[in-house]
Design a protein around this motif. Structure first.
Motif, PDB file in Angstrom:
ATOM      1  N   LYS A 199       0.813  -1.217   0.000  1.00  0.00           N
ATOM      2  CA  LYS A 199       0.000   0.000   0.000  1.00  0.00           C
ATOM      3  C   LYS A 199       0.849   1.271   0.000  1.00  0.00           C
ATOM      4  N   ARG A 200       1.887   1.287   0.781  1.00  0.00           N
ATOM      5  CA  ARG A 200       2.733   2.482   0.898  1.00  0.00           C
ATOM      6  C   ARG A 200       3.727   2.608  -0.249  1.00  0.00           C
ATOM      7  N   PHE A 201       3.930   1.517  -1.015  1.00  0.00           N
ATOM      8  CA  PHE A 201       4.933   1.514  -2.074  1.00  0.00           C
ATOM      9  C   PHE A 201       4.379   0.871  -3.341  1.00  0.00           C
ATOM     10  N   PRO A 202       3.382   1.502  -3.970  1.00  0.00           N
ATOM     11  CA  PRO A 202       2.735   0.889  -5.136  1.00  0.00           C
ATOM     12  C   PRO A 202       3.697   0.640  -6.307  1.00  0.00           C
ATOM     13  N   SER A 203       4.705   1.472  -6.470  1.00  0.00           N
ATOM     14  CA  SER A 203       5.671   1.233  -7.544  1.00  0.00           C
ATOM     15  C   SER A 203       6.447  -0.054  -7.299  1.00  0.00           C
ATOM     16  N   SER A 204       6.698  -0.360  -6.049  1.00  0.00           N
ATOM     17  CA  SER A 204       7.379  -1.606  -5.720  1.00  0.00           C
ATOM     18  C   SER A 204       6.517  -2.816  -6.067  1.00  0.00           C
ATOM     19  N   LEU A 205       5.213  -2.687  -5.932  1.00  0.00           N
ATOM     20  CA  LEU A 205       4.314  -3.773  -6.311  1.00  0.00           C
ATOM     21  C   LEU A 205       4.410  -4.033  -7.817  1.00  0.00           C
ATOM     22  N   THR A 206       4.506  -2.973  -8.602  1.00  0.00           N
ATOM     23  CA  THR A 206       4.655  -3.133 -10.050  1.00  0.00           C
ATOM     24  C   THR A 206       5.947  -3.872 -10.379  1.00  0.00           C
ATOM     25  N   ILE A 207       7.027  -3.505  -9.733  1.00  0.00           N
ATOM     26  CA  ILE A 207       8.311  -4.172  -9.960  1.00  0.00           C
ATOM     27  C   ILE A 207       8.232  -5.628  -9.509  1.00  0.00           C
ATOM     28  N   TYR A 208       7.656  -5.854  -8.354  1.00  0.00           N
ATOM     29  CA  TYR A 208       7.511  -7.197  -7.792  1.00  0.00           C
ATOM     30  C   TYR A 208       6.725  -8.104  -8.732  1.00  0.00           C
ATOM     31  N   MET A 209       5.577  -7.614  -9.199  1.00  0.00           N
ATOM     32  CA  MET A 209       4.742  -8.425 -10.078  1.00  0.00           C
ATOM     33  C   MET A 209       5.357  -8.569 -11.473  1.00  0.00           C
ATOM     34  N   SER A 210       6.138  -7.586 -11.908  1.00  0.00           N
ATOM     35  CA  SER A 210       6.843  -7.698 -13.188  1.00  0.00           C
ATOM     36  C   SER A 210       7.852  -8.837 -13.152  1.00  0.00           C
ATOM     37  N   ALA A 211       8.514  -8.990 -12.019  1.00  0.00           N
ATOM     38  CA  ALA A 211       9.469 -10.096 -11.875  1.00  0.00           C
ATOM     39  C   ALA A 211       8.744 -11.439 -11.956  1.00  0.00           C
ATOM     40  N   TYR A 212       7.583 -11.534 -11.326  1.00  0.00           N
ATOM     41  CA  TYR A 212       6.809 -12.774 -11.404  1.00  0.00           C
ATOM     42  C   TYR A 212       6.303 -13.022 -12.825  1.00  0.00           C
ATOM     43  N   LEU A 213       5.886 -11.972 -13.512  1.00  0.00           N
ATOM     44  CA  LEU A 213       5.447 -12.124 -14.905  1.00  0.00           C
ATOM     45  C   LEU A 213       6.585 -12.653 -15.758  1.00  0.00           C
ATOM     46  N   SER A 214       7.758 -12.100 -15.590  1.00  0.00           N
ATOM     47  CA  SER A 214       8.922 -12.561 -16.340  1.00  0.00           C
ATOM     48  C   SER A 214       9.201 -14.037 -16.067  1.00  0.00           C
ATOM     49  N   GLN A 215       9.134 -14.438 -14.815  1.00  0.00           N
ATOM     50  CA  GLN A 215       9.361 -15.835 -14.451  1.00  0.00           C
ATOM     51  C   GLN A 215       8.283 -16.736 -15.048  1.00  0.00           C
ATOM     52  N   ALA A 216       7.044 -16.283 -15.032  1.00  0.00           N
ATOM     53  CA  ALA A 216       5.945 -17.080 -15.592  1.00  0.00           C
ATOM     54  C   ALA A 216       6.124 -17.265 -17.099  1.00  0.00           C
ATOM     55  N   ILE A 217       6.512 -16.209 -17.796  1.00  0.00           N
ATOM     56  CA  ILE A 217       6.759 -16.316 -19.236  1.00  0.00           C
ATOM     57  C   ILE A 217       7.878 -17.312 -19.499  1.00  0.00           C
ATOM     58  N   GLU A 218       8.935 -17.225 -18.707  1.00  0.00           N
ATOM     59  CA  GLU A 218      10.052 -18.162 -18.845  1.00  0.00           C
ATOM     60  C   GLU A 218       9.604 -19.598 -18.579  1.00  0.00           C
ATOM     61  N   ASP A 219       8.808 -19.805 -17.551  1.00  0.00           N
ATOM     62  CA  ASP A 219       8.315 -21.150 -17.222  1.00  0.00           C
ATOM     63  C   ASP A 219       7.463 -21.735 -18.343  1.00  0.00           C
ATOM     64  N   TYR A 220       6.544 -20.937 -18.868  1.00  0.00           N
ATOM     65  CA  TYR A 220       5.697 -21.426 -19.956  1.00  0.00           C
ATOM     66  C   TYR A 220       6.534 -21.741 -21.193  1.00  0.00           C
ATOM     67  N   SER A 221       7.492 -20.893 -21.512  1.00  0.00           N
ATOM     68  CA  SER A 221       8.345 -21.106 -22.682  1.00  0.00           C
ATOM     69  C   SER A 221       9.245 -22.324 -22.514  1.00  0.00           C
ATOM     70  N   ALA A 222       9.746 -22.544 -21.322  1.00  0.00           N
ATOM     71  CA  ALA A 222      10.650 -23.663 -21.056  1.00  0.00           C
ATOM     72  C   ALA A 222       9.950 -25.004 -21.199  1.00  0.00           C
ATOM     73  N   HIS A 223       8.648 -25.023 -21.061  1.00  0.00           N
ATOM     74  CA  HIS A 223       7.901 -26.270 -21.153  1.00  0.00           C
ATOM     75  C   HIS A 223       7.231 -26.428 -22.515  1.00  0.00           C
ATOM     76  N   GLY A 224       7.728 -25.691 -23.501  1.00  0.00           N
ATOM     77  CA  GLY A 224       7.269 -25.868 -24.870  1.00  0.00           C
ATOM     78  C   GLY A 224       5.947 -25.236 -25.223  1.00  0.00           C
ATOM     79  N   GLY A 225       5.411 -24.417 -24.359  1.00  0.00           N
ATOM     80  CA  GLY A 225       4.123 -23.800 -24.654  1.00  0.00           C
ATOM     81  C   GLY A 225       4.227 -22.296 -24.759  1.00  0.00           C
ATOM     82  N   LEU A 226       3.170 -21.728 -25.238  1.00  0.00           N
ATOM     83  CA  LEU A 226       3.069 -20.276 -25.254  1.00  0.00           C
ATOM     84  C   LEU A 226       2.382 -19.826 -23.975  1.00  0.00           C
ATOM     85  N   PRO A 227       2.761 -18.661 -23.464  1.00  0.00           N
ATOM     86  CA  PRO A 227       2.068 -18.146 -22.283  1.00  0.00           C
ATOM     87  C   PRO A 227       0.594 -17.914 -22.595  1.00  0.00           C
TER      88      PRO A 227
END
Length: 101
Positions: free
Chosen positions: A45-73
């Motif tokens: 709540k006090r650091f909304p920009s940090s939430l964007t960075i935090y969730m961006s890192a998870y998005l990047s990891q999710a894209i990598e995970d989907y790609s590594a298993h032969g599928g599209l996100p």
């Protein structure tokens, strides 16, 4: 809605996602689930920009995970991870317990 208490100023995140499918370990919904979004909004709540960075890192990891298993996100991946982060974009689809009518 999840609210911090005096004893615990930051609520514990109980709804977490895990790859490679990125489903919530608590409720098996696509992560971040509704409860995770509420918990994260309270935690950052006090650091909304940090939430964007935090969730961006998870998005990047999710894209990598989907790609590594032969599928599209999934086409909704950006919406799942970042589309709700900006203030006013996420509105719970349920009435939080304990809130006045």
């Amino acid at each position: 809605m999840v609210k911090p208490s005096e004893d615990m100023p930051w609520p514990a995140i109980t709804h977490v996602g895990v790859g490679p499918r990125w489903d919530c370990v608590a409720c098996a919904q696509p992560w971040p689930c509704a409860q995770a979004k509420e918990e994260l909004l309270v935690e950052f709540k006090r650091f909304p920009s940090s939430l964007t960075i935090y969730m961006s890192a998870y998005l990047s990891q999710a894209i990598e995970d989907y790609s590594a298993h032969g599928g599209l996100p999934p086409p909704d991946l950006w919406d799942r991870f970042l589309g709700w982060v900006r203030s006013g974009r996420y509105v719970p689809d349920h009435k939080p317990a304990g809130d006045p009518p």
